[in-house]
Design a protein around this motif. Structure first.
Motif, mmCIF file in Angstrom:
data_model
loop_
_atom_site.group_PDB
_atom_site.id
_atom_site.type_symbol
_atom_site.label_atom_id
_atom_site.label_comp_id
_atom_site.label_asym_id
_atom_site.label_seq_id
_atom_site.Cartn_x
_atom_site.Cartn_y
_atom_site.Cartn_z
ATOM 1 N N PRO A 187 -1.825 -36.977 2.672
ATOM 2 C CA PRO A 187 -1.098 -37.318 3.912
ATOM 3 C C PRO A 187 -0.634 -38.770 3.957
ATOM 4 O O PRO A 187 0.433 -39.065 4.512
ATOM 5 C CB PRO A 187 -2.143 -37.033 5.011
ATOM 6 C CG PRO A 187 -3.089 -36.070 4.402
ATOM 7 C CD PRO A 187 -3.177 -36.457 2.961
ATOM 8 N N LEU A 188 -1.417 -39.681 3.385
ATOM 9 C CA LEU A 188 -1.001 -41.092 3.356
ATOM 10 C C LEU A 188 0.236 -41.283 2.501
ATOM 11 O O LEU A 188 1.161 -42.019 2.874
ATOM 12 C CB LEU A 188 -2.141 -41.961 2.818
ATOM 13 C CG LEU A 188 -3.355 -42.169 3.716
ATOM 14 C CD1 LEU A 188 -4.457 -42.910 2.959
ATOM 15 C CD2 LEU A 188 -2.980 -42.946 4.981
ATOM 16 N N GLU A 191 3.243 -39.978 4.317
ATOM 17 C CA GLU A 191 3.641 -40.905 5.383
ATOM 18 C C GLU A 191 4.423 -42.092 4.834
ATOM 19 O O GLU A 191 5.409 -42.530 5.433
ATOM 20 C CB GLU A 191 2.398 -41.407 6.112
ATOM 21 C CG GLU A 191 2.673 -42.443 7.197
ATOM 22 C CD GLU A 191 1.401 -43.022 7.788
ATOM 23 O OE1 GLU A 191 1.483 -44.080 8.411
ATOM 24 O OE2 GLU A 191 0.330 -42.412 7.605
ATOM 25 N N LYS A 192 4.009 -42.591 3.661
ATOM 26 C CA LYS A 192 4.659 -43.767 3.066
ATOM 27 C C LYS A 192 5.846 -43.400 2.174
ATOM 28 O O LYS A 192 6.575 -44.282 1.714
ATOM 29 C CB LYS A 192 3.645 -44.566 2.247
ATOM 30 C CG LYS A 192 2.517 -45.166 3.075
ATOM 31 C CD LYS A 192 3.027 -46.269 3.982
ATOM 32 C CE LYS A 192 1.865 -46.940 4.709
ATOM 33 N NZ LYS A 192 2.305 -48.073 5.558
#
Length: 240
Positions: free
Chosen positions: A140-141, A144-145
């Motif tokens: 998920p990180l 997101e990035k």
């Protein structure tokens, strides 16, 4: 001790085979990072196994900062050493080989417990938390990035971790995830995973783990979804 199956001691040296390291990663942490596969070109022993063995030998201190300095290969004779006095960097414990190469350093302060139940419980709790790196926290990180690692060579390296307890007389220890973050610098990403330490309902400490992700590129949902599915399939097969 539950760690006995993942190492052996010969002439005062700790030795970990690639097969033992891989079993620890998969069975204890649910970690299927290819870097821990016995036949991996860049195979390395999981940092959490080194950390777990160190706690079993030297105990759990109220505040500890652990830094991973190198990758341990197959069946390397290791020395777990306690320095008589902390060095100029505050290091009091370390893991090195017979040639003097250091793989792990520890700074610690406060009280220390050698209670086997407390130490083993924290060790198991932390391993379970730490093993959820991917895909639970990291995917998920990266989404997101807008970045991801190279799926052909997913290089995720354990950089450091640390924690502090208010006290060590613990009856019902458990760890809870608090937050995660990813800082992108070109093709490198620094990931921070933070956790709380609880005794029952009472928060008695906190900690964090830092990972370095290399070879970042633009995120491709199709590629990453396929990689995650392959990862989960390996996990299901191993747990069947």
């Amino acid at each position: 001790m539950f760690l006995d199956q993942f190492h052996r001691v010969e002439e005062g040296r700790v030795r970990i085979t690639a097969e033992q390291a891989s079993r620890f990663a998969k069975q204890m942490a649910g970690d299927y990072n290819p870097i821990h596969d016995p036949d991996a070109r860049r195979f390395c022993v999981p940092g959490d196994l080194l950390f777990s063995l160190l706690l079993a030998k030297f105990g759990l201190s109220q505040c500890m900062t652990i830094r991973f300095c190198g990758m341990v290969g197959n069946d390397v004779p290791l020395i777990f050493e306690a320095l008589e006095e902390p060095d100029e960097n505050g290091v009091s414990l370390l893991v090195r080989d017979e040639a003097g190469k250091v793989y792990l350093t520890v700074e610690r302060s406060g009280d220390t417990t050698h209670d086997e139940e407390v130490v083993a419980n924290f060790t198991r709790q932390y391993i379970a938390f730490s093993g959820r790196n991917f895909p639970h926290f990291l995917q998920p990180l990266m989404l997101e990035k807008g970045v991801m690692f190279n799926p052909a060579r997913p290089l995720v390296i354990y950089d450091s971790m640390g924690f502090c307890f208010e006290r060590l007389d613990i009856a019902d220890l458990h760890l809870d995830f608090v937050r995660s973050s990813l800082e992108v610098n070109g093709k490198r990403g620094d990931t921070l995973l933070e956790f709380g330490i609880h005794d029952g309902e009472q928060c008695i400490g906190s900690g964090s783990k830092k990972l370095v992700v290399s070879g970042l590129r633009d995120y491709c949902a199709e590629t990453m979804d396929a990689f995650v599915e392959s990862f989960e399939a390996l996990k299901r097969e191993a747990e069947a």
